[in-house]
Design a protein around this motif. Sequence first.
Motif, mmCIF file in Angstrom:
data_model
loop_
_atom_site.group_PDB
_atom_site.id
_atom_site.type_symbol
_atom_site.label_atom_id
_atom_site.label_comp_id
_atom_site.label_asym_id
_atom_site.label_seq_id
_atom_site.Cartn_x
_atom_site.Cartn_y
_atom_site.Cartn_z
ATOM 1 N N LEU A 9 0.833 -1.212 0.000
ATOM 2 C CA LEU A 9 0.000 0.000 0.000
ATOM 3 C C LEU A 9 0.862 1.254 0.000
ATOM 4 C CD1 LEU A 9 -2.779 1.408 0.247
ATOM 5 C CD2 LEU A 9 -2.520 1.182 2.741
ATOM 6 N N TYR A 10 1.881 1.274 0.858
ATOM 7 C CA TYR A 10 2.768 2.446 0.910
ATOM 8 C C TYR A 10 3.524 2.621 -0.405
ATOM 9 C CZ TYR A 10 1.961 1.579 5.894
ATOM 10 O OH TYR A 10 1.388 1.339 7.106
ATOM 11 N N LEU A 11 3.958 1.514 -0.985
ATOM 12 C CA LEU A 11 4.667 1.577 -2.261
ATOM 13 C C LEU A 11 3.727 2.046 -3.374
ATOM 14 C CD1 LEU A 11 7.363 1.097 -3.686
ATOM 15 C CD2 LEU A 11 6.619 -1.254 -4.100
ATOM 16 N N LEU A 12 2.494 1.546 -3.377
ATOM 17 C CA LEU A 12 1.517 1.978 -4.368
ATOM 18 C C LEU A 12 1.261 3.474 -4.260
ATOM 19 C CD1 LEU A 12 -0.630 1.441 -6.563
ATOM 20 C CD2 LEU A 12 -2.239 0.946 -4.693
ATOM 21 N N ALA A 13 1.108 3.970 -3.036
ATOM 22 C CA ALA A 13 0.907 5.409 -2.843
ATOM 23 C C ALA A 13 2.114 6.193 -3.360
ATOM 24 C CB ALA A 13 0.652 5.718 -1.369
ATOM 25 N N GLY A 14 3.320 5.664 -3.140
ATOM 26 C CA GLY A 14 4.525 6.311 -3.656
ATOM 27 C C GLY A 14 4.562 6.325 -5.174
ATOM 28 N N TYR A 15 4.189 5.211 -5.788
ATOM 29 C CA TYR A 15 4.137 5.155 -7.252
ATOM 30 C C TYR A 15 3.080 6.109 -7.814
ATOM 31 C CZ TYR A 15 7.350 1.226 -7.849
ATOM 32 O OH TYR A 15 8.462 0.428 -7.882
ATOM 33 N N LEU A 16 1.931 6.177 -7.158
ATOM 34 C CA LEU A 16 0.898 7.120 -7.610
ATOM 35 C C LEU A 16 1.404 8.557 -7.516
ATOM 36 C CD1 LEU A 16 -2.337 5.543 -6.100
ATOM 37 C CD2 LEU A 16 -1.696 5.686 -8.519
ATOM 38 N N ALA A 17 2.128 8.860 -6.441
ATOM 39 C CA ALA A 17 2.731 10.195 -6.314
ATOM 40 C C ALA A 17 3.684 10.447 -7.477
ATOM 41 C CB ALA A 17 3.453 10.325 -4.977
ATOM 42 N N GLY A 18 4.465 9.434 -7.833
ATOM 43 C CA GLY A 18 5.371 9.561 -8.967
ATOM 44 C C GLY A 18 4.636 9.791 -10.279
ATOM 45 N N LEU A 19 3.508 9.101 -10.462
ATOM 46 C CA LEU A 19 2.708 9.311 -11.679
ATOM 47 C C LEU A 19 2.154 10.732 -11.734
ATOM 48 C CD1 LEU A 19 0.788 5.921 -11.979
ATOM 49 C CD2 LEU A 19 2.644 6.777 -13.436
ATOM 50 N N PHE A 20 1.744 11.255 -10.591
ATOM 51 C CA PHE A 20 1.266 12.641 -10.581
ATOM 52 C C PHE A 20 2.410 13.619 -10.854
ATOM 53 C CE2 PHE A 20 -2.562 10.972 -8.467
ATOM 54 C CZ PHE A 20 -3.518 11.633 -9.220
ATOM 55 N N LEU A 21 3.623 13.281 -10.424
ATOM 56 C CA LEU A 21 4.780 14.119 -10.748
ATOM 57 C C LEU A 21 5.014 14.139 -12.257
ATOM 58 C CD1 LEU A 21 7.179 15.836 -9.807
ATOM 59 C CD2 LEU A 21 8.474 13.709 -9.565
ATOM 60 N N ILE A 22 4.882 12.987 -12.891
ATOM 61 C CA ILE A 22 5.024 12.906 -14.350
ATOM 62 C C ILE A 22 3.912 13.709 -15.021
ATOM 63 C CG2 ILE A 22 4.911 11.330 -16.329
ATOM 64 C CD1 ILE A 22 6.293 9.237 -14.450
ATOM 65 N N ALA A 23 2.699 13.631 -14.478
ATOM 66 C CA ALA A 23 1.577 14.402 -15.041
ATOM 67 C C ALA A 23 1.849 15.899 -14.938
ATOM 68 C CB ALA A 23 0.278 14.045 -14.323
ATOM 69 N N ILE A 24 2.414 16.329 -13.816
ATOM 70 C CA ILE A 24 2.758 17.754 -13.663
ATOM 71 C C ILE A 24 3.773 18.151 -14.719
ATOM 72 C CG2 ILE A 24 3.894 19.444 -12.158
ATOM 73 C CD1 ILE A 24 2.763 17.794 -9.780
ATOM 74 N N PHE A 25 4.811 17.339 -14.887
ATOM 75 C CA PHE A 25 5.828 17.630 -15.890
ATOM 76 C C PHE A 25 5.207 17.735 -17.281
ATOM 77 C CE2 PHE A 25 8.722 15.932 -19.135
ATOM 78 C CZ PHE A 25 9.707 16.903 -19.091
ATOM 79 N N ALA A 26 4.376 16.763 -17.634
ATOM 80 C CA ALA A 26 3.752 16.762 -18.965
ATOM 81 C C ALA A 26 2.873 17.993 -19.155
ATOM 82 C CB ALA A 26 2.942 15.481 -19.161
#
Length: 182
Positions: A9-26
């Motif tokens: 769960l903690y890792l999934l939340a971290g990965y989702l945070a990373g995906l949102f970081l990529i979305a911000i960049f895009a």
Amino acid sequence: MIRRTLDALYLLAGYLAGLFLIAIFALMMLLSIGRQINLNVPSGDDFAGWSLVAMAFLGLAHTFKRGEMIRVGLLLERLHGPSRRIAELVALTIAAAFIAYFTWQAGRLAYDSWRFFDMSTGVISVPLWIPQLGMVIGLAVLLLAIAEEWLIVARGGKPTYESVPPQTTEELIERVAQGGGV
């Protein structure tokens, strides 16, 4: 079983945070390049802002559990044995109380937004409870992580966010080079 589920769960939340970081960049790249070629990204600033909030809050639990969260341990580092465990429990209890209150209030905000059909005012109208969910879920997962750490410390275990201090100068340099986890 529970340990692996919580870690996942903690890792999934971290990965989702990373995906949102990529979305911000895009989004930021689209907005920047779009200005040069007359391409408009409707509500791009809104989506980037909501992604920022989701990224920040979803990344909290993963950051906390890995010991990467900024923590002032000046007092705790000087304590040993039962007094350190008590101080750690007090700190975790205070953190849990604050995060529980914050989670409750954020949840109420999202619920009220859903109940009253609050919509964003941008070009693309979005129900506000949707971007608010990232904050609520991130806080709830952080609260779970803090509660888990409280149980670990209360049972006499060492907090998982506490790393072993580097033994050599080379080990210290290597840790700093890998991301600062000292």
